[in-house]
Design an enzyme around this catalytic site. Structure first.
Site, PDB file in Angstrom:
ATOM      1  N   ASP A  81       0.851  -1.184   0.000  1.00 40.42           N
ATOM      2  CA  ASP A  81       0.000   0.000   0.000  1.00 40.42           C
ATOM      3  C   ASP A  81       0.884   1.231   0.000  1.00 40.42           C
ATOM      4  O   ASP A  81       2.061   1.154  -0.363  1.00 40.42           O
ATOM      5  CB  ASP A  81      -0.906  -0.038   1.248  1.00 40.42           C
ATOM      6  CG  ASP A  81      -2.236   0.677   1.035  1.00 40.42           C
ATOM      7  OD1 ASP A  81      -2.200   1.908   0.903  1.00 40.42           O
ATOM      8  OD2 ASP A  81      -3.272   0.012   0.980  1.00 40.42           O
ATOM      9  N   HIS A 123      -3.718   6.557   3.300  1.00 35.67           N
ATOM     10  CA  HIS A 123      -4.339   5.278   2.968  1.00 35.67           C
ATOM     11  C   HIS A 123      -3.598   4.123   3.638  1.00 35.67           C
ATOM     12  O   HIS A 123      -4.201   3.248   4.249  1.00 35.67           O
ATOM     13  CB  HIS A 123      -4.358   5.095   1.451  1.00 35.67           C
ATOM     14  CG  HIS A 123      -5.189   3.945   0.991  1.00 35.67           C
ATOM     15  ND1 HIS A 123      -4.662   2.696   0.768  1.00 35.67           N
ATOM     16  CD2 HIS A 123      -6.508   3.852   0.701  1.00 35.67           C
ATOM     17  CE1 HIS A 123      -5.626   1.884   0.361  1.00 35.67           C
ATOM     18  NE2 HIS A 123      -6.754   2.562   0.313  1.00 35.67           N
ATOM     19  N   SER A 298     -11.227  -1.276   0.037  1.00 37.07           N
ATOM     20  CA  SER A 298      -9.901  -1.272   0.664  1.00 37.07           C
ATOM     21  C   SER A 298     -10.009  -1.601   2.146  1.00 37.07           C
ATOM     22  O   SER A 298      -9.290  -2.453   2.675  1.00 37.07           O
ATOM     23  CB  SER A 298      -9.240   0.099   0.484  1.00 37.07           C
ATOM     24  OG  SER A 298      -8.771   0.276  -0.817  1.00 37.07           O
TER      25      SER A 298
END
Length: 431
Positions: A81, A123, A298
C-alpha cells in the site's frame, strides 16, 4: 479524500484479455480505476470515543469471540500500500518498513514511514490500523482486528499530487510489476499474510506467478475487489469489471458490506468476490494520530486480512486453501441464499472462522490405526456352511519324488565318473 488514478492504458490490457476469452469486453479506459477507498477526517472523533464509533464493525465481524482465543501475536501481515506512519500510538513499535517497490526504482531504496499528509500515507496508515491497531492504552484508541500482529509495510511508489498510481501502461510494460515484487518480498521475509487494498483492471503474468509462489510457501493473500459496483459499465452489463490482484486464483477477493450486512452500492460485483466485510464509514487511524473514516473495499480487505492473521496465529501451518475454506464456510449472508457475486459467501465471522479452522486442523491429522475387533472362528458373513479349505499350493508329491530321484541319480553318476577318472589317472602313472 484518497482516489487512485484512472488507468490510462487499461483499455489496451483489457481488450487483449477479452480477445483471449479471459474477460468480458472491457469498458472504456476512463471507466477503469484501481481499487481505492475514500479516507476522510472526522474532526469530532477522539481516542476516548473511537471505540464506540468502531463497535459496529467489530460486532459485524464477531471479533470479540475470536479474541478469546488469540489476538494475532506472532503473525506478520505484509501491507502492500502507501507508506505507514509507524509513529501513531496504535501502531508504535510494531511496523517494519521494507523497500519501496515502485516502478521507478525496483526495490533499491528503503522507505520510511511518512509524517506528511499525502493521500498515499493516509491510505497506508488507515489500512494498517484496521489490521493491527492496538489502541492507545487505558481502553482508548482504535483496535484493529489482530491488535497484537505486526505490520511489514511495503510501500508502492505513488506519484502525482493526489497520490495516484502510475498509468497502467507504465506498469504493464515493465518486465516485472511492483505488486509482484512486493508479494515475493513478503513471502521471502516472514509474512504469513499479504493485504492488498489496491488493484488494476487487467492481469499481469509476473503478478500471477508471484501469487503462485507465495501460495506455495503457505502465505495467504487478501485483496480488495474494487469499487466499480456503481459505475456506468456495471449498470450497463449487470456486473463489474474484474480487479487484479483480487481476480487471481488463490487470492481472497473481498467486497464491501454495509452496517446491516447488505452489499455496499459501490462494491464491485463479479465472481472474484469470495467474502465481504464492512466497508462503509469504517473508523481508521490517520497519520499523526488523528481519526477518520474509510469507504471502500480497501477497508474491507484490510479487515479480512486481520481475521486471517488471527487464524494464522492459532494455526500457523494451515494452508491458504484451508484458511479460505474456514472463511467461506462460516460467512453470514444477509439473503441466506448462499453465494452471490455481491457479497461472495457472505460477511466474514471471525469467531466462527477461527473455530472452523480448528476443526479443519484436526481433520487434517492422521488418526492412529484402529485395531479390528476379534471375530469368533464360527462367525462369518452370510448364511450356510463354511466353504472347504482350499488345497495348499505347492508341487505334486509324485513329481517331487521323481525330481528328487533324478537329482540323486545325477549326483551318484557324477561321483562315479570322478572316481573312475581318478583310478585311471593313478594306473597310467610312472613306475
Amino acid at each position: 479524500m484518497l482516489r487512485r488514478a484512472r488507468a490510462a492504458g487499461a483499455a489496451v490490457v483489457l481488450l487483449a484479455a477479452a480477445c483471449l476469452g479471459l474477460l468480458p469486453a472491457p469498458p472504456s479506459a476512463a471507466a477503469g480505476a484501481p481499487a481505492a477507498a475514500d479516507v476522510n477526517r472526522e474532526p469530532g472523533w477522539s481516542a476516548d470515543d473511537i471505540r464506540e464509533e468502531q463497535r459496529w464493525v467489530l460486532e459485524a465481524l464477531n471479533v470479540e469471540e475470536a479474541w478469546r482465543v488469540t489476538r494475532g501475536a506472532g503473525v506478520t501481515v505484509a501491507l502492500v500500500d502507501g507508506s505507514v506512519d509507524g509513529g501513531v500510538a496504535e501502531l508504535r513499535g510494531r511496523v517494519t518498513v521494507g523497500p519501496e517497490l515502485g516502478p521507478d526504482d525496483p526495490g533499491a531504496r528503503t522507505g520510511t514511514p511518512g509524517e506528511g499528509e499525502d493521500s498515499a500515507t493516509r491510505h497506508g496508515t488507515a489500512m494498517a490500523s484496521l489490521i493491527a491497531g492496538g489502541g492507545t492504552g487505558g481502553g482508548r484508541g482504535l483496535l484493529g482486528i489482530a491488535p497484537e500482529a505486526r505490520i511489514l509495510s511495503l510501500p508502492l511508489n505513488f506519484s502525482g499530487e493526489d497520490g495516484t498510481i502510475p498509468p497502467e501502461e507504465d506498469v504493464r510494460t515493465l518486465r516485472n510489476s511492483p505488486v509482484a515484487r512486493a508479494i515475493r518480498y513478503a513471502a521471502d521475509n516472514g509474512a504469513q499474510v499479504v493485504s492488498m487494498s489496491l488493484g488494476a483492471y487487467g492481469p499481469h503474468r509476473a503478478e500471477r506467478e508471484a501469487v503462485s509462489y507465495a501460495l506455495s510457501k503457505g502465505v495467504v493473500l487478501v485483496a480488495s475487489v474494487g469499487n466499480g459496483g456503481d459505475s456506468e459499465y456495471a449498470a450497463a452489463n449487470a456486473t463489474s469489471f474484474w480487479n487484479f490482484p483480487a481476480g487471481y486464483s488463490g487470492v481472497i477477493g473481498v467486497g464491501a458490506s454495509g452496517p446491516a450486512g447488505e452489499p455496499a452500492p459501490f462494491s464491485s460485483d463479479n465472481l472474484s468476490v469470495l467474502v465481504s466485510a464492512p466497508g462503509v464509514a469504517v473508523p481508521v487511524v490517520l497519520p499523526g494520530g488523528e481519526y477518520g473514516s474509510s469507504d471502500g473495499t480497501s477497508a474491507s480487505a484490510a479487515l479480512v486480512a486481520g481475521v486471517v492473521a488471527l487464524i494464522k496465529a492459532k494455526y500457523p501451518d494451515m494452508s491458504p486453501q484451508m484458511v479460505s475454506r474456514a472463511l467461506t464456510s462460516t460467512a453470514a449472508s444477509a439473503s441466506g441464499a448462499g453465494y452471490d457475486d455481491h457479497l461472495g459467501f457472505g460477511v466474514v465471522d471471525a469467531g466462527a472462522a477461527l473455530a472452523r479452522a480448528g476443526e479443519l486442523a484436526g481433520a487434517g491429522r492422521t488418526p492412529p490405526a484402529a485395531t479390528p475387533p476379534p471375530v469368533a472362528d464360527e462367525h462369518h458373513f452370510g448364511v450356510g456352511p463354511l466353504p472347504e479349505e482350499p488345497p495348499r499350493p505347492g508341487a505334486d508329491p509324485l513329481h517331487l519324488w521323481l525330481y528328487g530321484a533324478g537329482l540323486l541319480l545325477g549326483v551318484l553318476a557324477f561321483a562315479g565318473a570322478v572316481v573312475a577318472l581318478t583310478r585311471r589317472s593313478g594306473a597310467g602313472g610312472p613306475a
